[in-house]
Design an enzyme around this catalytic site. Structure first.
Site, PDB file in Angstrom:
ATOM      1  CG  ASN A   1      -1.809   1.228   1.313  1.00 43.95           C
ATOM      2  OD1 ASN A   1      -1.908   2.050   0.279  1.00 43.95           O
ATOM      3  ND2 ASN A   1      -2.756   1.228   2.233  1.00 43.95           N
TER       4      ASN A   1
ATOM      5  NE  ARG B   1      -6.518   1.812   0.165  1.00 45.02           N
ATOM      6  CZ  ARG B   1      -6.059   3.016   0.356  1.00 45.02           C
ATOM      7  NH1 ARG B   1      -4.737   3.458   0.598  1.00 45.02           N
ATOM      8  NH2 ARG B   1      -7.148   3.983   0.621  1.00 45.02           N
TER       9      ARG B   1
ATOM     10  CG  HIS C   1     -12.473   4.463   3.330  1.00 45.84           C
ATOM     11  ND1 HIS C   1     -12.968   5.758   3.634  1.00 45.84           N
ATOM     12  CD2 HIS C   1     -10.847   4.621   3.582  1.00 45.84           C
ATOM     13  CE1 HIS C   1     -12.111   6.352   4.338  1.00 45.84           C
ATOM     14  NE2 HIS C   1     -10.843   6.045   4.114  1.00 45.84           N
TER      15      HIS C   1
ATOM     16  NE  ARG D   1      -8.178  12.943   3.639  1.00 42.20           N
ATOM     17  CZ  ARG D   1      -8.237  11.743   3.230  1.00 42.20           C
ATOM     18  NH1 ARG D   1      -9.328  11.187   2.277  1.00 42.20           N
ATOM     19  NH2 ARG D   1      -7.655  10.772   3.960  1.00 42.20           N
TER      20      ARG D   1
ATOM     21  CD  GLU E   1      -8.312  -0.383   4.228  1.00 40.62           C
ATOM     22  OE1 GLU E   1      -8.688   0.518   3.626  1.00 40.62           O
ATOM     23  OE2 GLU E   1      -7.590  -0.372   5.103  1.00 40.62           O
TER      24      GLU E   1
END
Length: 399
Positions: free
Chosen positions: A9, A94, A182, A242, A380
């Protein structure tokens, strides 16, 4: 099928990794870690499945890895020394954005790499680093299958009304859509719940993936119905740094009144807003809670309010709710904030048992509540490893 699956990742300044052993019952993790601070002060650490430290190294000299290829070379050298003769049979990546067409994991070839690269304008802060990881891994492991798994793929099943913006339809045809992100986390949670409790897995879930990046997803019958993020990973609820959802008119105003260009807006919305911007303290919930200032308390209250609002909206998208699932760093660990989010959701049938919530119990539903409230750890990387092994098996069978 025997051997190892390496899951990568690649972020803007880090490469996270997990090594899985292929086993009949599914991929089993044997080591994980990351090289962070690439280009600045790199730090490489790894742990085994029992959480014992395998390596903890920092650089501050000329030999420090300054880019992703150099960092991956360090990782590969360590793997060669640490994992013995067991071969790496696949590398799973990913990839943040798959666009409208890449809606399932794929074996990477030149054509797929070109498609991923064409999506850089849709995810300029993430996609280039994902590509760098794929290219560096392909160079380091020639002949090993590279599998790309997309964070947007899970959401491609949602209906058009949840996928489009109210813009002229030519923009939708150009790829301006509510993609959602996600997705690998949501896919893992949905699959795990289906295996654990088939009736619940077939029901109506809102999964709250709350971490430094945060979003929520409505899942019915194992499929995405809607999600809070959209064209970029900036939309939806507030996050660590964010802003989350914002009136586009605010951006127009900032451009006109403050003479802010795209670079300035990008810094503001991605790096200076959210919990950090509101609290004036940090993006870390633990530090914000410890600060105890009015600004800090306001930041947490705003975050809880927006998440609570999104839960209700996603329940409406499904016509009801059977379970609310918290996952990721904040969702799994921030007890007080989790309780604050659930306050006021009694009209949906949500109530939390305070003692079980404080204990981070797998289920925190209060007695008499009609909607289950669960805490589950997402994974993940394991989801990517599953996809990689499945594609390898399909390739062998097709051959």
């Amino acid at each position: 099928m025997t051997g190892l699956v390496l899951v990568l990742n690649a972020g803007s300044s880090s490469i996270k990794f997990t090594v899985f052993a292929a086993a009949p019952e599914g991929p089993e993790p044997i080591a994980s870690g990351q090289i962070e601070g690439i280009g600045a002060a790199p730090h490489f650490f790894a742990r085994d499945a029992a959480w014992q430290v395998l390596v903890d190294r920092r650089w501050d000299g000329e030999d420090a890895p300054r880019h992703h290829a150099a960092a991956l070379a360090v990782l590969i050298g360590w793997l060669d020394d640490s994992l013995g003769e067991r071969p790496i049979i696949a590398i799973g990546h990913r990839v943040v954005h798959g666009g409208p067409d890449l809606a399932a994991p794929v074996l990477v070839d030149a054509a797929i790499l070109a498609q991923i690269e064409a999506l850089v304008p849709l995810a300029p802060l993430h996609q280039p680093h994902n590509l760098a990881g794929i290219r560096a891994a392909a160079e380091a492991f020639p002949g090993v299958k590279q599998i790309a798994c997309f964070d947007t793929a899970f959401h491609r099943a949602k209906p058009w009304v949840a996928d489009t913006f109210a813009l002229p339809q030519r923009f939708y045809a150009q790829g301006i859509r509510r993609y959602g992100f996600h997705g690998l986390s949501y896919e893992y949670i949905a699959a795990s719940l289906a295996a654990e409790d088939p009736a619940l897995g077939a029901g109506r879930l809102v999964v709250a993936h709350l971490g430094n990046g945060a979003s929520l997803c409505a899942i019915a019958g194992g499929r995405c119905v809607d999600t809070s993020m959209s064209f970029t990973a900036l939309d939806g609820v507030p996050m660590g740094t964010r802003s989350g959802q914002i009136d586009p008119g605010v951006l127009l105003h900032l451009m006109q009144a403050e003479s802010m260009d795209t670079d300035a807006l990008t810094r503001l919305l991605y790096h200076e807003s959210g919990l950090k911007g509101l609290s004036g303290v940090s993006q870390d919930v633990r530090e914000i809670e410890a600060a105890g200032t009015p600004e800090a308390e306001g930041a947490l209250a705003h975050f809880a309010y927006r998440v609570r609002r999104e839960i209700a909206a996603l329940a409406a998208a499904m016509g009801g709710l059977d379970a609310l699932v918290f996952t990721a760093g904040i969702g799994e660990n921030a007890r007080a904030l989790r309780g604050q989010i659930c306050e006021g959701l009694g009209f949906l049938g949500i109530a939390v048992d305070a003692e079980r919530n404080r204990a981070n119990a797998p289920e925190i539903t209060a007695p008499g509540a009609t909607v289950r409230v669960l805490i589950r750890r997402t994974d993940e990387e394991r989801m990517i490893a599953r996809h990689a092994l499945a594609l390898l098996r399909d390739t062998v069978c097709a051959g």
